[in-house]
Design a protein around this motif. Structure first.
Motif, PDB file in Angstrom:
ATOM      1  N   SER A 109     -29.177 103.172  43.867  1.00 17.31           N
ATOM      2  CA  SER A 109     -28.089 102.358  43.628  1.00 17.31           C
ATOM      3  C   SER A 109     -26.940 103.122  44.022  1.00 17.31           C
ATOM      4  O   SER A 109     -25.846 102.415  44.634  1.00 17.31           O
ATOM      5  CB  SER A 109     -27.921 102.217  41.947  1.00 17.31           C
ATOM      6  OG  SER A 109     -28.563 101.034  41.645  1.00 17.31           O
ATOM      7  N   ALA A 133     -33.901  96.809  40.246  1.00 16.91           N
ATOM      8  CA  ALA A 133     -32.898  96.641  41.176  1.00 16.91           C
ATOM      9  C   ALA A 133     -31.660  97.201  40.853  1.00 16.91           C
ATOM     10  O   ALA A 133     -30.754  97.053  41.867  1.00 16.91           O
ATOM     11  CB  ALA A 133     -32.886  94.961  41.616  1.00 16.91           C
ATOM     12  N   GLY A 134     -31.185  97.291  39.703  1.00 20.09           N
ATOM     13  CA  GLY A 134     -29.889  97.945  39.465  1.00 20.09           C
ATOM     14  C   GLY A 134     -28.922  96.772  39.355  1.00 20.09           C
ATOM     15  O   GLY A 134     -28.834  95.982  38.476  1.00 20.09           O
ATOM     16  N   ASN A 169     -28.877  95.738  28.056  1.00 24.55           N
ATOM     17  CA  ASN A 169     -28.183  96.189  29.366  1.00 24.55           C
ATOM     18  C   ASN A 169     -29.535  96.786  30.478  1.00 24.55           C
ATOM     19  O   ASN A 169     -30.595  96.637  29.962  1.00 24.55           O
ATOM     20  CB  ASN A 169     -27.154  97.589  29.020  1.00 24.55           C
ATOM     21  CG  ASN A 169     -27.839  98.685  28.650  1.00 24.55           C
ATOM     22  OD1 ASN A 169     -29.215  98.786  28.277  1.00 24.55           O
ATOM     23  ND2 ASN A 169     -27.237  99.806  28.341  1.00 24.55           N
ATOM     24  N   GLY A 170     -28.904  97.318  31.617  1.00 21.17           N
ATOM     25  CA  GLY A 170     -30.043  97.487  32.427  1.00 21.17           C
ATOM     26  C   GLY A 170     -30.886  98.652  32.115  1.00 21.17           C
ATOM     27  O   GLY A 170     -32.345  98.735  32.406  1.00 21.17           O
ATOM     28  N   LYS A 219     -23.039  93.551  36.628  1.00 18.60           N
ATOM     29  CA  LYS A 219     -22.571  94.195  38.117  1.00 18.60           C
ATOM     30  C   LYS A 219     -22.538  92.952  38.865  1.00 18.60           C
ATOM     31  O   LYS A 219     -21.549  92.423  38.451  1.00 18.60           O
ATOM     32  CB  LYS A 219     -23.783  95.286  38.500  1.00 18.60           C
ATOM     33  CG  LYS A 219     -23.998  96.395  37.712  1.00 18.60           C
ATOM     34  CD  LYS A 219     -24.913  97.407  38.310  1.00 18.60           C
ATOM     35  CE  LYS A 219     -25.293  98.584  37.448  1.00 18.60           C
ATOM     36  NZ  LYS A 219     -26.541  99.200  37.768  1.00 18.60           N
ATOM     37  N   VAL A 247     -37.469 102.080  42.513  1.00 19.27           N
ATOM     38  CA  VAL A 247     -36.078 102.065  41.687  1.00 19.27           C
ATOM     39  C   VAL A 247     -35.232 101.952  43.049  1.00 19.27           C
ATOM     40  O   VAL A 247     -35.380 102.733  43.958  1.00 19.27           O
ATOM     41  CB  VAL A 247     -35.947 103.128  40.930  1.00 19.27           C
ATOM     42  CG1 VAL A 247     -34.372 103.223  40.106  1.00 19.27           C
ATOM     43  CG2 VAL A 247     -37.004 103.418  39.954  1.00 19.27           C
ATOM     44  N   SER A 300     -28.767  94.283  35.975  1.00 21.34           N
ATOM     45  CA  SER A 300     -27.602  94.209  35.099  1.00 21.34           C
ATOM     46  C   SER A 300     -26.844  92.975  35.074  1.00 21.34           C
ATOM     47  O   SER A 300     -26.704  92.386  36.097  1.00 21.34           O
ATOM     48  CB  SER A 300     -26.782  95.551  35.610  1.00 21.34           C
ATOM     49  OG  SER A 300     -27.345  96.541  35.186  1.00 21.34           O
TER      50      SER A 300
HETATM   51  C1  LIG Z   1     -27.278 100.356  37.060  1.00 22.85           C
HETATM   52  C2  LIG Z   1     -28.283 100.812  37.171  1.00 22.85           C
HETATM   53  C3  LIG Z   1     -28.886 100.720  35.789  1.00 22.85           C
HETATM   54  C4  LIG Z   1     -28.558 100.818  34.565  1.00 22.85           C
HETATM   55  O1  LIG Z   1     -28.011  99.377  34.355  1.00 22.85           O
HETATM   56  P1  LIG Z   1     -26.923  99.446  33.048  1.00 22.85           P
HETATM   57  O2  LIG Z   1     -26.739  98.076  32.844  1.00 22.85           O
HETATM   58  O3  LIG Z   1     -25.506 100.180  33.424  1.00 22.85           O
HETATM   59  O4  LIG Z   1     -27.436  99.933  31.847  1.00 22.85           O
HETATM   60  C5  LIG Z   1     -30.343 101.160  36.037  1.00 22.85           C
HETATM   61  N1  LIG Z   1     -31.212 101.160  37.221  1.00 22.85           N
HETATM   62  C6  LIG Z   1     -30.345 100.733  38.612  1.00 22.85           C
HETATM   63  C7  LIG Z   1     -30.993 100.915  39.704  1.00 22.85           C
HETATM   64  C8  LIG Z   1     -28.921 100.739  38.304  1.00 22.85           C
HETATM   65  O5  LIG Z   1     -28.410 100.656  39.404  1.00 22.85           O
END
Ligand SMILES: *Cc1c(COP(=O)(O)O)cnc(C)c1O
Length: 469
Positions: free
Chosen positions: A226, A257-258, A150-151, A293, A223, A290
């Protein structure tokens, strides 16, 4: 045994007599006989403990019905499909992106034995994420890519691989919390790197980064904010400027980038999301986003960028702990393929939902209302409402939508009743109204919305439930 029923414990049925029926045999076939017998014993004990001498105990049939209902509840999986009338396209509590039919088919195919790490032609072992990584790199215009669980895992892996035991510089305006358990400083600490904060909450300049650079600096991290926006007296350093500094001091630059806008983006998606392709073009060593998303796929963390940095992630001992399973892998490959095939409007439900026009939504709302009947004090109207993308994508930017607003009931109770339907419908409560936002309801689910509303709008049940409370 027959004769008049007695009050109190004396009137209570025996285990054997409760289990001697066709219903009990059917329950035994469904749940295993021993499980049913134990449950009946436990229920009898409960009744015996609370039964007053002057009341009639429940009948054998009633006890058996209770037991079967209880077993059915506990033997049901926790995850149940729902219809989301929330208007939140990526709702983390509802599993974020719904998968495309192709991705679902790919998951089904991967459930048995499948070529997870085998090349059919050579018969040799192959890399688990080779195909997904190739597609991700192609989609984002990057030289290399890899995919993890995951992200959050992507960020943990990137920081651990590039900066373990050394320093990571981050702006104070970007030390975000994404959800209860994801706080940037904690992730950096877990990766074994030391966080160096620069700038202030609202303003960070390139000189702030430059001054913080030392022989210990291993990474410049940016970062995406988000889930909130900063307005007013603010300043932040753009990715190209940060990359330039990184090149100057010989340190890699990473963008988390989220959600990210993939390629050309999606019709209907509010602006404000960073484009992954643009971030790659600006020279960032790694860009992370991710899978579930706005990409519209399964839970996954995608890492794209320069081959040497991607390679360091792949070779990290953490990579194995953070890898995705074959079901995620199948779904992410199918989702990435859909994007590569049609970057302007990939065939994924998230894109379809975001791109759906207001006229079409209004038409569907009208047709749902036409199929309903109600009487005062219930009232239902079609309203223009604000939905959101959700999951921290495009914060503060509403997605205009159409909803059905129901009034004339205790809103919380009506919403609860909608959730008790089969399939459950999850709606929004706003003041005394229940809003069913149609953007997140698939058109083929409208018929279920009609049925659920018909059952849930029964005023006589309002009274019964009120009295029961
Ligand atoms: C959503 C997000 C994450 C986490 O990603 P997941 O796939 O939910 O683990 C990390 N960094 C940013 C900036 C995000 O928006």
């Amino acid at each position: 045994m027959l004769g008049a029923p007695s009050r109190g414990r004396a009137g209570l049925a025996f285990v054997t007599s409760i289990l001697r029926s066709a219903t009990a045999d059917a329950a035994a076939a469904r749940f295993v006989r021993g499980v049913v017998t134990d449950a009946v014993r436990r229920r009898l004990d409960e009744i015996r403990r609370s039964l007053d001498d002057d009341v009639y105990p429940p009948s054998a049939e009633q006890i058996l019905d209770d037991v079967i209902e209880g077993l059915a509840r506990t033997h049901r999986p926790g995850i149940r499909p729902v219809i989301s009338a929330t208007g939140v396209v990526l709702h983390t509590n509802l599993g974020r992106a719904p998968l495309s039919d192709e991705a679902i088919a790919a998951v089904r195919d991967a459930c048995g034995y499948a070529t997870v790490e085998l090349d059919l032609e050579s018969g040799e072992r192959s890399a688990r994420t080779a195909r997904a990584s190739g597609l991700a790199a192609e989609l984002c215009g990057a030289e290399a890519a890899t995919v993890v669980n995951n992200g959050a895992a992507a960020l943990l892996l990137a920081v651990a691989a590039l900066a373990h035991g050394r320093e990571v510089i981050v702006s104070r305006g970007e030390l975000v919390e994404i959800g209860g358990e994801f706080r940037l400083p904690d992730i950096i600490a877990m990766s074994g790197a030391r966080l160096v904060e620069v700038g202030t909450t609202n303003r960070t300049r390139i000189e702030d980064y430059a001054t913080a650079v030392s022989s210990e600096t291993a990474l410049l991290l940016k970062v995406h904010r988000s889930n909130f926006r900063m307005v007013g007296f603010t300043a932040e350093v753009g990715l190209p400027d940060l990359v330039r500094l990184g090149v100057e001091i010989g340190v890699p630059t990473v963008l988390d980038a989220g959600s990210g806008l993939i390629g050309n983006g999606l019709p209907g998606l509010p602006t404000g999301e960073p484009s992954i392709a643009a971030a790659v073009r600006s020279g960032a060593d790694l860009v992370l986003f991710s899978g579930d998303k706005v990409l519209g796929g399964p839970q996954a963390g995608i890492i794209v960028g320069r081959p040497d940095a991607v390679d360091r992630c792949r070779r990290s001992p953490l990579a194995r702990a953070l890898r995705l399973n074959k079901l995620q892998l199948a779904a992410i490959e199918a989702t990435l393929l859909a994007h590569v095939r049609d970057p302007h409007g990939p065939d994924v439900p998230v894109a379809e939902m975001l791109g759906q026009g207001m006229d079409r939504l209004r038409e569907r709302a009208g047709s749902i209302i036409d199929r309903l009947e109600w009487e005062a004090p219930t009232s239902i109207e079609v309203l223009e409402v604000d939905g959101v993308v959700g999951a921290g994508a495009a914060p503060g930017a509403p997605v205009a939508s159409i909803g059905l607003a129901v009034t004339g009931h205790d809103a919380a109770r009506l919403a609860r009743r909608l959730r008790a339907q089969e399939p459950p419908i999850v709606a929004r409560v706003e003041g005394d109204r229940v809003i069913l936002d149609l953007r997140t309801v698939r058109a083929d689910q409208d018929i279920h919305v009609v049925g659920a509303l018909r059952r849930a709008l029964d005023h006589s049940r309002d009274r019964i439930e009120r009295e029961a409370e």
